[in-house]
Scaffold this active site. Structure first.
Site, PDB file in Angstrom:
ATOM      1  CB  ALA A  81      -0.918   0.009   1.221  1.00  0.00           C
ATOM      2  CD  GLU A 132       5.831   8.231 -26.485  1.00  0.00           C
ATOM      3  OE1 GLU A 132       6.100   7.026 -26.378  1.00  0.00           O
ATOM      4  OE2 GLU A 132       6.343   9.115 -25.782  1.00  0.00           O
ATOM      5  CB  CYS A 166       7.348  12.708 -23.499  1.00  0.00           C
ATOM      6  SG  CYS A 166       6.857  11.092 -22.879  1.00  0.00           S
ATOM      7  CB  THR A 208       4.018   5.095 -14.827  1.00  0.00           C
ATOM      8  OG1 THR A 208       4.421   4.091 -15.785  1.00  0.00           O
ATOM      9  CG2 THR A 208       4.639   4.774 -13.478  1.00  0.00           C
ATOM     10  CB  SER A 257      13.966   6.242 -18.058  1.00  0.00           C
ATOM     11  OG  SER A 257      13.234   7.197 -18.790  1.00  0.00           O
ATOM     12  CG  HIS A 300       7.742  14.935 -19.498  1.00  0.00           C
ATOM     13  ND1 HIS A 300       6.518  14.590 -20.004  1.00  0.00           N
ATOM     14  CD2 HIS A 300       8.456  13.778 -19.379  1.00  0.00           C
ATOM     15  CE1 HIS A 300       6.486  13.279 -20.200  1.00  0.00           C
ATOM     16  NE2 HIS A 300       7.643  12.767 -19.827  1.00  0.00           N
ATOM     17  CE  LYS A 309      12.299  10.689  -5.959  1.00  0.00           C
ATOM     18  NZ  LYS A 309      12.959  10.651  -4.639  1.00  0.00           N
ATOM     19  CG  ASN A 379       3.516  10.229 -18.741  1.00  0.00           C
ATOM     20  OD1 ASN A 379       3.419  11.311 -19.285  1.00  0.00           O
ATOM     21  ND2 ASN A 379       4.598   9.487 -18.838  1.00  0.00           N
ATOM     22  CB  SER A 413      12.720   8.296 -23.531  1.00  0.00           C
ATOM     23  OG  SER A 413      12.311   8.378 -22.192  1.00  0.00           O
TER      24      SER A 413
END
Length: 507
Positions: A81, A132, A166, A208, A257, A300, A309, A379, A413
């Site tokens: 969780a 993409e 992206c 994701t 990545s 992004h 971060k 995303n 990427s």
């Protein structure tokens, strides 16, 4: 009956009757007549001078009408969780059924933008699509969008499609601005469309995903003008790619990545700062550019925790470039990280935690509001950054934004990345373009709240259906079109020659 475009000078005449039927292929949104037109009826007449303040005049966001809750996915995937909700910072994820593909997403968002702004269909002279999500190795999404312009007779529209993970939406935005600032510009608007359906094979990476599209109207004297000077970094790396053309799913090296994302951020920020500082020196300003010079900062967003971060990493870059006195006075309790090199810190958890803590207030003020759509929809690949822009606008008043510099980091990427900035207009008065732009996305939270929650089991079933029907011919997707938002385009049929036919759910 289709008609050819008149010469540019005639096209731009204000005499044109905006409501003539040939300019409106379908009925307006029910509230369109009551809502404002975001931009003037026609663009500025082209002159020999450089167009001023080229940028985003209006934007529209589309996302699917259903979502899966990340807590349900955690239970379904039998993971701890909080793995998705806390570790990734995601709460919900939008997804598309087999009734929607990249063409339908882009058809929907372009039509909604045109209906809301009520500009003539023949006032668009450049249209480019960044995506993409490839369903045809030859035919572009842009050519499908030309169907919307058919009744206006406007076939004179430059631009095509741009693909690199992206980054395609940002490349398309730059191309649109470059067209408008070149000798090719004929005085009309440009339109940028970016959209994707982000899906992954079963497993934790599937959390994701997401889906959506953004359309932007680009022109002079914009409320969000592209500033001159940007930092770009590109290199050859295999962190995320899609070599299997019979599948929607990518090949991903997740750890690599994230390292590539951080490296691109470091390089782009360094290039951007240097270019801005050079401009300042020419103007007699001799001081370093820092994160404080961005009033807002958007990124992004593969997942929201990465963005927090990343903002911390920009502070770390400022720290490293500051002199020792500034490091001591402005970055208290961080002196232990003084001798580090950026390339040696991609996995340094101590540094990461220290700068996340130090930059928390800045994150809350500059960036957190921009993550609303990403948190609740996931995303959107090429449209992720511009969904963040829409979220930022939806959570601030025009007065809050007036005159601000909005930093933007775009990453794709493979890799291609840029850090650039938008300057908001100083005019935030009622009826101003900035106020209209902000008002146009104010309903974003309510639109997200109106979606239907699906179970994790139902989501997995839809993913299985997408696998089953991918590359299939001679079929009509099953499903209730009433589950789509009103006004949504959807895939009606794929014939025996792979030709796709689309229809629109009525209001």
């Amino acid at each position: 009956m289709q008609r050819l475009l008149a010469p540019v000078k005639q096209v731009l005449q204000v005499k044109r009757v905006l409501q003539e039927a040939s300019l409106t292929p379908v009925g307006l949104l029910p509230s369109a007549h009551q809502r404002f037109s975001t931009v003037s009826a026609v663009p500025l007449t082209k002159t020999d001078t450089w167009p001023k303040d080229v940028g985003i005049l209006a934007l529209e966001v589309y996302f699917p009408a259903q979502y899966v809750d990340q807590t349900d996915l955690e239970k379904y995937d039998k993971v701890k969780a909080g793995k998705y909700t806390v570790g990734l910072g995601q709460t919900q994820m939008g997804f598309c059924s087999v009734q929607e593909d990249i063409n339908s997403l882009c058809l929907t968002v372009v039509q909604r933008l045109m209906e809301r702004t009520q500009i003539p269909w023949d006032s668009v002279g450049h249209l480019e699509v960044g995506t993409e999500t490839i369903i045809d190795k030859s035919k572009s999404v842009k050519t499908v969008l030309m169907e919307l312009f058919q009744d206006s007779g406007n076939t004179d529209i430059e631009g095509i499609g741009t693909t690199n993970a992206c980054y395609g939406g940002t490349a398309s935005l730059f191309n649109a601005a470059n067209w408008m600032e070149s000798s090719s510009w004929d005085g009309r608007y440009a339109m940028v469309v970016c959209g994707d359906i982000a899906v992954y094979a079963s497993g934790s990476a599937r959390s994701t995903g997401g889906a959506g599209a953004v359309a932007m109207l680009v022109g002079p004297e914009a409320p969000l003008a592209l500033e001159r000077g940007l930092g770009t970094h590109m290199e050859n790396v295999y962190d995320f790619y899609k070599p299997e053309l019979a599948s929607e799913y990518p090949v991903v090296d997740g750890k690599l990545s994230i390292q590539c994302y951080f490296r691109a951020l470091d390089r782009c920020y360094a290039f951007y700062r240097q270019k801005i500082q050079n401009q300042w020196k020419q103007a007699g300003i001799n001081q370093p550019f820092t994160l404080e010079d961005f009033q807002f900062m958007i990124f992004h967003t593969p997942f929201c925790k990465l963005v927090q971060k990343s903002l911390a990493r920009l502070m770390f870059n400022d720290f490293l470039s500051a002199n020792s006195d500034t490091q001591t006075s402005h970055y208290k309790e961080l002196e232990a990280f003084r001798g580090l090199k950026p390339e040696d810190t991609y996995s340094n958890k101590d540094m990461e935690a220290a700068f996340e803590k130090a930059s928390l207030d800045m994150f809350n003020k500059k960036t957190k509001a921009s993550l609303y759509l990403s948190t609740h929809n996931g995303n959107m690949y090429t449209s992720s950054l511009y969904g963040c822009l829409a979220s930022l606008l939806a959570h601030h008043s025009a007065q809050d934004l007036a005159g601000s510099r909005i930093g933007a980091f775009s990453y794709g990427s493979g890799m291609a990345a840029s850090l650039f900035s938008l300057r908001a207009s100083k005019d935030a008065s009622p009826g101003s373009l900035l106020e209209k732009l902000v008002s146009s996305v104010a309903d974003l939270p309510n639109r997200l709240a109106s979606r239907k929650r699906m179970s994790a089991e139902e989501f997995a079933e839809v993913m299985d259906q997408r696998e089953q029907f991918y590359c299939k011919v001679n079929f009509s997707p099953s499903g209730d079109t009433n589950s789509l938002f009103p006004g949504t385009w959807y895939l009606e049929r794929v014939d025996e020659m792979y030709r796709r036919k689309y229809a629109r759910r009525p209001f």
